[in-house]
Write a protein that holds these residues in place. Structure first.
Motif, short mmCIF file in Angstrom:
data_model
loop_
_atom_site.label_atom_id
_atom_site.label_comp_id
_atom_site.label_asym_id
_atom_site.label_seq_id
_atom_site.Cartn_x
_atom_site.Cartn_y
_atom_site.Cartn_z
N THR A 29 39.98 185.52 22.21
CA THR A 29 40.12 184.10 21.93
C THR A 29 41.13 183.91 20.80
OG1 THR A 29 38.32 184.09 20.31
CG2 THR A 29 37.73 183.63 22.61
N ASP A 33 37.79 184.68 16.04
CA ASP A 33 36.37 184.39 15.80
C ASP A 33 35.88 183.17 16.58
OD1 ASP A 33 37.73 182.53 14.26
OD2 ASP A 33 36.50 182.83 12.47
N ALA A 34 36.75 182.53 17.36
CA ALA A 34 36.32 181.42 18.22
C ALA A 34 35.37 181.90 19.31
CB ALA A 34 37.53 180.73 18.84
N ARG A 37 31.87 180.55 19.36
CA ARG A 37 31.62 179.16 19.76
C ARG A 37 31.14 179.04 21.20
NH1 ARG A 37 37.42 176.99 18.10
NH2 ARG A 37 37.43 177.80 16.00
N TYR A 38 31.42 180.04 22.04
CA TYR A 38 31.21 179.93 23.48
C TYR A 38 29.96 180.69 23.91
CZ TYR A 38 36.03 178.51 22.90
OH TYR A 38 37.18 177.90 22.47
#
Length: 171
Positions: A29, A33-34, A37-38
Motif C-alpha cells: 500500500t 502503513d495504510a 486501514r483495510y
C-alpha cells in the motif's frame, strides 16, 4: 469467504522480530502503513488455507512495517505467521484517482497493440524498481511490456476490458 475472486493481495508476513510477538510485514500500500486501514484481512497460507483476522495494529518504522496480531504474544506464535499472505476485499479499497489503476483491476484484460494485433491477456504486473512491467500471455508466449504511459501503454479502457500498447508483437 466466498469473494476470493474479488480480493486483493496487499502484503505478506515476512517473519518474527523480537520476543514479544511482533512481525515484519511487506506492504504494497502507499503509504506502507495504510495496510492497517483495510481490515478485516484474509490470511492465506501456502496450502491455500484461509482465515479472517482483524484488530491487527502496526506502524512503519522507516526500515520495516511492524505488526502486532491479536492473540500473538511471543516469538513462537509470531514465527508461525511467516509466509501468510494478506488479502482484502477489492471493495475495501478507495477508488483510484483518475488515470490511476489497481493492478488487480488490469489482470485479465485483453492486450492489443496499436496496430490491432492481439497480444493475449494481462497475466499480472510486477515492479522492477525502475518501472512496473505488464505481463501479457496468450496460448503461445508471454510478453513483458514496460508499464510506461503513454510511451508503451497508450490506453486503458476498463469498460471495454482492453489495454492498448505500442509494442512489437515479435518482441
Amino acid at each position: 469467504m466466498n469473494d476470493s475472486g474479488h480480493r486483493i493481495l496487499l502484503g505478506r508476513v515476512l517473519g518474527a522480530i523480537g520476543l514479544r510477538g511482533e512481525v515484519r510485514i511487506e506492504s504494497w500500500t502507499e503509504p506502507r502503513d495504510a495496510i492497517f486501514r483495510y481490515q478485516p484481512w484474509t490470511l492465506r497460507d501456502a496450502q491455500g488455507n484461509e482465515r479472517a483476522c482483524s484488530g491487527v495494529r502496526g506502524r512503519d518504522t522507516g526500515k520495516h512495517v511492524l505488526a502486532i496480531f491479536p492473540e500473538v504474544a511471543d516469538r513462537d506464535a509470531a514465527e508461525a505467521l511467516t509466509g501468510l499472505e494478506i488479502h482484502v476485499p477489492r471493495s475495501a479499497l478507495p477508488p483510484p484517482a483518475p488515470g490511476e489503476y489497481y493492478w488487480a483491476d488490469l489482470e485479465g484484460l485483453r492486450v492489443r497493440n496499436v496496430e490491432g494485433v492481439d497480444l493475449g491477456r494481462v497475466s499480472h504486473l510486477f515492479s522492477t524498481g525502475a518501472n512496473d512491467v505488464l505481463v501479457a500471455r496468450d496460448d503461445e508466449r508471454e510478453r513483458m511490456i514496460p508499464f510506461v504511459q503513454p510511451q508503451y501503454v497508450t490506453a486503458i479502457d476498463l469498460e471495454q476490458g482492453l489495454v492498448t500498447v505500442d509494442w512489437d508483437p515479435e518482441f
